[in-house]
Write a protein that holds these residues in place. Structure first.
Motif, PDB file in Angstrom:
ATOM      1  N   GLY A 144     -33.213  96.578  36.379  1.00 57.43           N
ATOM      2  CA  GLY A 144     -33.030  97.418  35.199  1.00 57.43           C
ATOM      3  C   GLY A 144     -33.614  96.774  33.957  1.00 57.43           C
ATOM      4  N   ARG A 145     -33.700  95.461  33.969  1.00 59.24           N
ATOM      5  CA  ARG A 145     -34.272  94.683  32.881  1.00 59.24           C
ATOM      6  C   ARG A 145     -34.915  93.452  33.504  1.00 59.24           C
ATOM      7  N   PRO A 146     -35.822  92.788  32.808  1.00 59.13           N
ATOM      8  CA  PRO A 146     -36.475  91.604  33.379  1.00 59.13           C
ATOM      9  C   PRO A 146     -35.462  90.544  33.812  1.00 59.13           C
ATOM     10  N   ARG A 168     -39.940  75.472  36.855  1.00 56.51           N
ATOM     11  CA  ARG A 168     -38.487  75.329  36.772  1.00 56.51           C
ATOM     12  C   ARG A 168     -37.781  76.610  36.324  1.00 56.51           C
ATOM     13  N   SER A 169     -38.497  77.501  35.693  1.00 51.27           N
ATOM     14  CA  SER A 169     -37.878  78.768  35.287  1.00 51.27           C
ATOM     15  C   SER A 169     -38.940  79.857  35.279  1.00 51.27           C
ATOM     16  N   GLN A 170     -38.494  81.105  35.408  1.00 54.78           N
ATOM     17  CA  GLN A 170     -39.440  82.214  35.470  1.00 54.78           C
ATOM     18  C   GLN A 170     -38.821  83.486  34.903  1.00 54.78           C
ATOM     19  N   ALA A 171     -39.704  84.402  34.550  1.00 55.42           N
ATOM     20  CA  ALA A 171     -39.296  85.754  34.178  1.00 55.42           C
ATOM     21  C   ALA A 171     -40.017  86.700  35.127  1.00 55.42           C
ATOM     22  N   LEU A 172     -39.290  87.647  35.689  1.00 58.93           N
ATOM     23  CA  LEU A 172     -39.862  88.638  36.591  1.00 58.93           C
ATOM     24  C   LEU A 172     -39.722  90.006  35.946  1.00 58.93           C
ATOM     25  N   ILE A 173     -40.849  90.692  35.787  1.00 57.99           N
ATOM     26  CA  ILE A 173     -40.862  91.976  35.092  1.00 57.99           C
ATOM     27  C   ILE A 173     -41.422  93.030  36.027  1.00 57.99           C
ATOM     28  N   ALA A 174     -40.643  94.062  36.302  1.00 59.50           N
ATOM     29  CA  ALA A 174     -41.099  95.148  37.169  1.00 59.50           C
ATOM     30  C   ALA A 174     -42.143  95.991  36.444  1.00 59.50           C
ATOM     31  N   ALA A 197     -30.906  83.075  31.803  1.00 58.91           N
ATOM     32  CA  ALA A 197     -30.216  84.334  32.074  1.00 58.91           C
ATOM     33  C   ALA A 197     -29.747  85.071  30.825  1.00 58.91           C
ATOM     34  N   GLU A 198     -29.314  84.326  29.793  1.00 55.95           N
ATOM     35  CA  GLU A 198     -28.720  84.979  28.616  1.00 55.95           C
ATOM     36  C   GLU A 198     -29.739  85.341  27.543  1.00 55.95           C
ATOM     37  N   MET A 199     -31.014  85.068  27.754  1.00 59.53           N
ATOM     38  CA  MET A 199     -32.000  85.305  26.704  1.00 59.53           C
ATOM     39  C   MET A 199     -32.264  86.807  26.521  1.00 59.53           C
TER      40      MET A 199
END
Length: 223
Positions: A144-146, A168-174, A197-199
């Motif tokens: 529903g959100r990245p 070490r970290s990632q953002a996944l965007i549909a 997670a909280e960003m």
């Protein structure tokens, strides 16, 4: 005579604001401990210190809000530049180049990977059309959100090639076209807290919408 509690005194003073007008000389006779230790100070001095502390806190909050505003203005300008570039791009290769260039140079995102589910016939084998597991496609459908956080458990770390062990970290965007999911874009960083997670994800959502629209347009022309 019933005992008098501090709450009773506080309630009385709040309900009788004229008390210190009637007993003005009393204010000069009341001394309180200094909030930071040391000598006792008058009630008036204590009130002045309290007001100064509130002013400092308000100034710090205002400075923080100004900083956030300036940062948001800078990000908005970067998103605008990317949008203008994507509108002008006429080929799939041009769109991919713009995405990588702007995210790396403008947004300082070192690693960008893109996967699209359906490869048009006659198109050469490109990394963007590499096979993606059914589980990951289902996950993208439900976003529903990245997603922001660890790379563990997704299998997307391999998309970053030889840098995969260092992410070490990632953002996944549909990526979506007309409501249906057409792919996924992954942003990776060696910093564990670059994506957490909280960003807030508003600008990541805008990025997904821009990239989705551009890719839907140029891939349609490839059919």
């Amino acid at each position: 005579m019933s005992a008098l509690f501090p709450e009773d005194v506080a309630d009385y003073l709040k309900n009788h604001p004229s008390f210190f007008e009637q007993y003005a000389d009393l204010m000069a006779q009341i001394f309180l401990p200094h909030p930071h230790g040391g000598r006792a100070i008058s009630l008036a001095e204590r009130q002045m210190l309290s007001l100064r502390e509130k002013n400092r806190a308000a100034e710090a909050k205002l400075a923080e809000l100004i900083t956030f505003g300036e940062e948001n203005d800078a990000i908005s300008e970067k998103v605008h530049r990317l949008a203008v570039g994507l509108i002008a791009a006429e080929t799939f290769q041009a769109v991919i180049h713009l995405i990588n260039f702007h995210l790396r140079d403008d947004f300082a995102i070192p690693h960008v990977a893109l996967r699209l589910w359906d490869k048009p016939e006659g198109v050469e084998d490109l990394p963007e059309f590499a096979a993606v597991s059914e589980e990951l496609q289902v996950f993208a459908e439900t976003l529903g959100r990245p997603y922001c956080g660890s790379t563990a458990g997704f299998g997307t770390a391999s998309w970053f090639g030889e840098q995969a062990p260092h992410i070490r970290s990632q953002a996944l965007i549909a990526l979506r076209n007309g409501g249906g999911t057409i792919g996924l874009i992954a942003l990776g960083s060696e910093e564990g807290q670059r994506f957490y997670a909280e960003m807030g994800t508003l600008y990541l959502e805008r990025l997904g919408e821009l990239v989705s629209a551009a890719l839907a347009r140029v891939t349609k022309s490839m059919l």
